[in-house]
Design an enzyme around this catalytic site. Structure first.
Site, mmCIF file in Angstrom:
data_model
loop_
_atom_site.group_PDB
_atom_site.id
_atom_site.type_symbol
_atom_site.label_atom_id
_atom_site.label_comp_id
_atom_site.label_asym_id
_atom_site.label_seq_id
_atom_site.Cartn_x
_atom_site.Cartn_y
_atom_site.Cartn_z
ATOM 1 N N ASP A 45 -4.966 8.296 -3.657
ATOM 2 C CA ASP A 45 -3.827 7.374 -3.566
ATOM 3 C C ASP A 45 -2.750 7.815 -4.561
ATOM 4 O O ASP A 45 -3.038 8.024 -5.744
ATOM 5 C CB ASP A 45 -4.344 5.960 -3.920
ATOM 6 C CG ASP A 45 -3.342 4.871 -3.625
ATOM 7 O OD1 ASP A 45 -2.505 5.057 -2.720
ATOM 8 O OD2 ASP A 45 -3.407 3.811 -4.295
ATOM 9 N N ALA A 105 0.455 -3.919 0.216
ATOM 10 C CA ALA A 105 0.260 -4.860 1.321
ATOM 11 C C ALA A 105 -0.767 -5.958 1.022
ATOM 12 O O ALA A 105 -1.327 -6.545 1.939
ATOM 13 C CB ALA A 105 -0.126 -4.091 2.576
ATOM 14 N N GLU A 157 5.408 10.269 1.679
ATOM 15 C CA GLU A 157 6.133 8.993 1.538
ATOM 16 C C GLU A 157 7.639 9.236 1.520
ATOM 17 O O GLU A 157 8.134 10.134 0.850
ATOM 18 C CB GLU A 157 5.713 8.260 0.254
ATOM 19 C CG GLU A 157 6.504 6.958 0.054
ATOM 20 C CD GLU A 157 5.876 5.959 -0.915
ATOM 21 O OE1 GLU A 157 4.676 6.059 -1.205
ATOM 22 O OE2 GLU A 157 6.624 5.067 -1.370
ATOM 23 N N GLY A 216 1.529 -4.655 -6.637
ATOM 24 C CA GLY A 216 1.239 -5.692 -7.634
ATOM 25 C C GLY A 216 1.199 -7.087 -7.045
ATOM 26 O O GLY A 216 1.220 -7.273 -5.826
HETATM 27 P P1 13P Z 1 -1.132 -3.891 -3.575
HETATM 28 O O1 13P Z 1 -0.748 -3.902 -5.002
HETATM 29 O O2 13P Z 1 -0.229 -4.763 -2.759
HETATM 30 O O3 13P Z 1 -2.558 -4.204 -3.348
HETATM 31 O O4 13P Z 1 -0.901 -2.388 -3.015
HETATM 32 C C1 13P Z 1 -1.872 -1.390 -3.214
HETATM 33 C C2 13P Z 1 -1.371 -0.048 -2.857
HETATM 34 O O5 13P Z 1 -0.349 0.149 -2.235
HETATM 35 C C3 13P Z 1 -2.194 1.101 -3.262
HETATM 36 O O6 13P Z 1 -1.583 2.307 -2.990
HETATM 37 O O1 G3H Z 2 -0.641 1.531 -5.801
HETATM 38 C C1 G3H Z 2 -1.381 1.546 -6.776
HETATM 39 C C2 G3H Z 2 -2.759 1.040 -6.722
HETATM 40 O O2 G3H Z 2 -2.781 -0.366 -6.837
HETATM 41 C C3 G3H Z 2 -3.593 1.705 -7.752
HETATM 42 O O3 G3H Z 2 -3.330 1.187 -9.007
HETATM 43 O O4 G3H Z 2 -2.895 3.254 -10.314
HETATM 44 O O5 G3H Z 2 -3.496 1.091 -11.460
HETATM 45 O O6 G3H Z 2 -5.214 2.364 -10.164
HETATM 46 P P1 G3H Z 2 -3.756 2.020 -10.346
HETATM 47 ZN ZN ZN Z 3 0.567 2.295 -3.119
#
Ligand code: 13P
Ligand code: G3H
Ligand code: ZN
Length: 311
Positions: free
Chosen positions: A82, A215, A134, A181
């Site tokens: 991610d 989301a 993205e 968030g």
């Molecule tokens: P949220 O903070 O809405 O759960 O989004 C998570 C996210 O986009 C991780 O890449």
């Molecule tokens: O989009 C981000 C995700 O919520 C992951 O969060 O980088 O704090 O692990 P993090």
């Molecule tokens: Zn994200």
């Protein structure tokens, strides 16, 4: 069943009008809660790992836990990086067994984003790994980087075709009003997503999987549970679930959820300690936390993503 990349999952999701849940994982209880729900609901799954999660839990520990989940569930599971921000990070995850990576070049210029994404795609595709790019910039906090609402920008539909053609990405994350968030909208503000942008993107990229970050719905029952047990997050507001369901029926094939996992876990642990202030065995408070994650994920699979029964 071995780990899979996202190609087949997205093809079926696009055709079937549903989305795959991409849930962020950081430890054993989170992985167990998510995968137990997916097993019972027969849902395909993306488990995603941020660079922060990789630093916290260690690449090998997370991979071994995910391998254990494969054995326990026999589900199609994709393990995805991610918000990868460099070629080196993406390469390290690919070399370490991830089946999908995101290269997030959204903070670069359009040209630099294309060059970086293309480089990752070339390496990834040589290793049968799928790549998410993205375009557009979400507001909110990710990996300690806080993007203010003023610096956020919607995806420009006129750019998507050129980006996908030049980079060769397998899916594209777009910005239509979601954000990272727990504070996505202000109190009194009417939560809205730019479905007109999604429709424009869909027209320009037929049959192409779109991704929504940020989301989480910031489920009110968990915010309430936190606040009733010593927490303080009064103005936490997320994306209405019916909007996510609508997006999943359109070109959106991957919906990212992390904050709802954090809230389910934290709400349940706060409540546990409020009810049992003298307890100190981690298994006692992590069991209800894992169960809360499982039921929350089950709810998302059935009522938001529509991917139950699709594995
Ligand atoms: P949220 O903070 O809405 O759960 O989004 C998570 C996210 O986009 C991780 O890449
Ligand atoms: O989009 C981000 C995700 O919520 C992951 O969060 O980088 O704090 O692990 P993090
Ligand atoms: Zn994200």
């Amino acid at each position: 069943m071995p780990l899979v990349n996202s190609k087949e999952m997205f093809k079926k999701a696009y055709q079937g009008g549903y989305a795959i849940g991409a849930f962020n994982v950081n430890n054993m209880e989170i992985i167990q809660g998510i995968t137990e729900a997916a097993k019972e609901e027969k849902a395909p799954l993306i488990l995603q790992v941020s660079s922060g999660a990789r630093k916290y839990a260690n690449h090998t520990y997370l991979m071994k836990l995910i391998e254990a989940a494969l054995v326990e569930t026999d589900l199609p599971i994709c393990v995805h990086l991610d918000h990868g921000d460099t070629f080196e990070l993406c390469k390290s995850c690919i070399d370490g067994g991830f089946t999908s990576v995101m290269i997030d070049g959204s903070h670069h210029s359009f040209e630099e984003n294309i060059a970086l994404t293309k480089k990752v795609v070339e390496y990834a595709h040589d290793h049968n790994v799928t790549v998410e790019g993205e375009l557009g910039r979400l507001a909110g906090i990710e990996d300690a980087v806080n993007v203010s609402a003023e610096d956020a920008s919607y995806t420009r539909p006129e750019e998507v075709q050129e980006f996908v053609e030049k980079t060769g990405v397998d899916s594209l994350a777009i910005a239509i009003g979601t954000s990272h968030g727990a504070y996505k909208f202000k109190p009194g503000q009417n939560p809205q997503l730019r479905f007109d942008i999604l429709e424009e993107v869909e027209k320009r990229l037929p049959n192409f999987p779109i991704v929504l970050h940020g989301a989480s719905s910031v489920m009110p029952e968990f915010v309430k549970m936190i606040n009733e047990n010593g927490g303080k997050m009064p103005d936490a507001i997320g994306i209405p679930e019916e909007m996510l369901r609508q997006a999943a029926k359109m070109a959106v094939c991957k919906i990212n959820i992390d904050s709802d996992l954090r809230l389910a876990m934290t709400g349940s642990i706060r409540k546990y300690f409020a009810d049992n202030p003298s307890h100190f065995d981690p298994r006692q408070y992590l069991s209800p936390a894992r169960a809360a994650i499982k039921e929350m994920v089950r709810h998302k699979l059935i009522h938001v993503l529509g991917c139950n029964g699709k594995a």
